[in-house]
Design an enzyme around this catalytic site. Sequence first.
Site, PDB file in Angstrom:
ATOM      1  N   GLU A 222      -2.189   7.862 -11.398  1.00  0.00           N
ATOM      2  CA  GLU A 222      -3.401   7.732 -10.599  1.00  0.00           C
ATOM      3  C   GLU A 222      -3.164   8.240  -9.180  1.00  0.00           C
ATOM      4  O   GLU A 222      -4.051   8.192  -8.347  1.00  0.00           O
ATOM      5  CB  GLU A 222      -3.851   6.274 -10.566  1.00  0.00           C
ATOM      6  CG  GLU A 222      -4.227   5.720 -11.931  1.00  0.00           C
ATOM      7  CD  GLU A 222      -4.695   4.271 -11.856  1.00  0.00           C
ATOM      8  OE1 GLU A 222      -5.905   4.063 -11.635  1.00  0.00           O
ATOM      9  OE2 GLU A 222      -3.850   3.385 -12.021  1.00  0.00           O
ATOM     10  N   SER A 242       1.496   8.736  -3.200  1.00  0.00           N
ATOM     11  CA  SER A 242       1.929  10.109  -2.965  1.00  0.00           C
ATOM     12  C   SER A 242       3.423  10.247  -3.181  1.00  0.00           C
ATOM     13  O   SER A 242       4.200   9.346  -2.843  1.00  0.00           O
ATOM     14  CB  SER A 242       1.578  10.525  -1.529  1.00  0.00           C
ATOM     15  OG  SER A 242       2.055  11.824  -1.243  1.00  0.00           O
ATOM     16  N   ALA A 265      -0.413   1.248  -5.288  1.00  0.00           N
ATOM     17  CA  ALA A 265      -1.585   1.951  -4.771  1.00  0.00           C
ATOM     18  C   ALA A 265      -1.406   2.276  -3.290  1.00  0.00           C
ATOM     19  O   ALA A 265      -0.960   1.434  -2.503  1.00  0.00           O
ATOM     20  CB  ALA A 265      -2.828   1.083  -4.968  1.00  0.00           C
ATOM     21  N   GLY A 288      14.283   9.007   6.600  1.00  0.00           N
ATOM     22  CA  GLY A 288      14.850   8.559   7.856  1.00  0.00           C
ATOM     23  C   GLY A 288      14.479   7.142   8.249  1.00  0.00           C
ATOM     24  O   GLY A 288      14.898   6.661   9.307  1.00  0.00           O
TER      25      GLY A 288
END
Length: 345
Positions: A222, A242, A265, A288
């Site tokens: 998703e 992402s 999500a 980082g």
Amino acid sequence: MSNQFFALGLGVGATNKENEWLEVFYPTPVIHPEKSMIDAILESTNYTGDNATIILDESDLNRLHMALLKAGNIEQAELASRLKASSQPIVLCLLANDLAPTNPVEVYLKLQLISHRLVRPHGTDLTGMFGLLINTAWTSEGPIDVRELADRQLSARMEGKTIEVFSVDKFPKMANFVVPSGIRIGNAARIRLGAHLGEGTTVMHEGFCNFNAGTLGNSMVEGRISAGVVIGEGTDLGAGCSTMGTLSGGGNIVIGVGEKCLVGANAGIGIALGDRCTVEAGLYITAGQKILVRDENGNKVATVKGRELSGKSDLLFIRNSETGAVECRTNKAAIALNAELHAND
């Protein structure tokens, strides 16, 4: 001449007014073809060696059809025969070696090898491919060089028609070239050609998968799978999450996600995850970033940068709701995908 080939494809293409390739569709590309098929091609074409692109006319296809029949390659022989009726250019792409592509014909073969699951992401050399592809309008009338689009639109309007433009990109959507078995896609426009969707994968409407990336098995997507990112079996990418790619921003670390992971999500990762890892919803882990590591009893062990945890398994990444610090703990509960939701038969 060696009889060992990396891959080959017999396909039908489309060109612009300058006879530059816009796309090539390979119905049944072949990886590591058998000697009999190579011998049939050597017998019936003017192939002289190395990686080659050969344009075929009707007589060429007749010879190739007969040679493939004689060699017992029925599927490819039938394809050669059928393509004789094409009004579009027919091309035979032969890759003796897996080298960087030199033209769009080779690029399209390699992308389709990935989407057909014949090679995995990172399993073929795609170096320099962007510079070989033409920016193309993908339309209801097929691919059109974007420089020729306005003229085609005017001609269509003069005939009382409308050309619908679905996208303007160097890449088409995967589903216009291949739909692998055992998958579901909520929005086909969000899966680029060159994506690798493993058997059992579900990509929901807001999910996205770039080229040279994808899933290896049963997964729920998703979120966003960026270029180069590979997702393991049984992993769930939550809505809006992402995975960081390497196409821009100067990064050169290839991000991957192991098996049975959950990226919550609106979360994100800029490091690789091993198996059975969880990233809390809304939390973005970067290479980082300072992360407080705690043991199973909640005691502080160390503070490290995210890159030091890259690729390790059985980790839980959360943000402490009191201090705001990002913490990493042992992941005691691996996720399990809903079998009913993932029935793609």
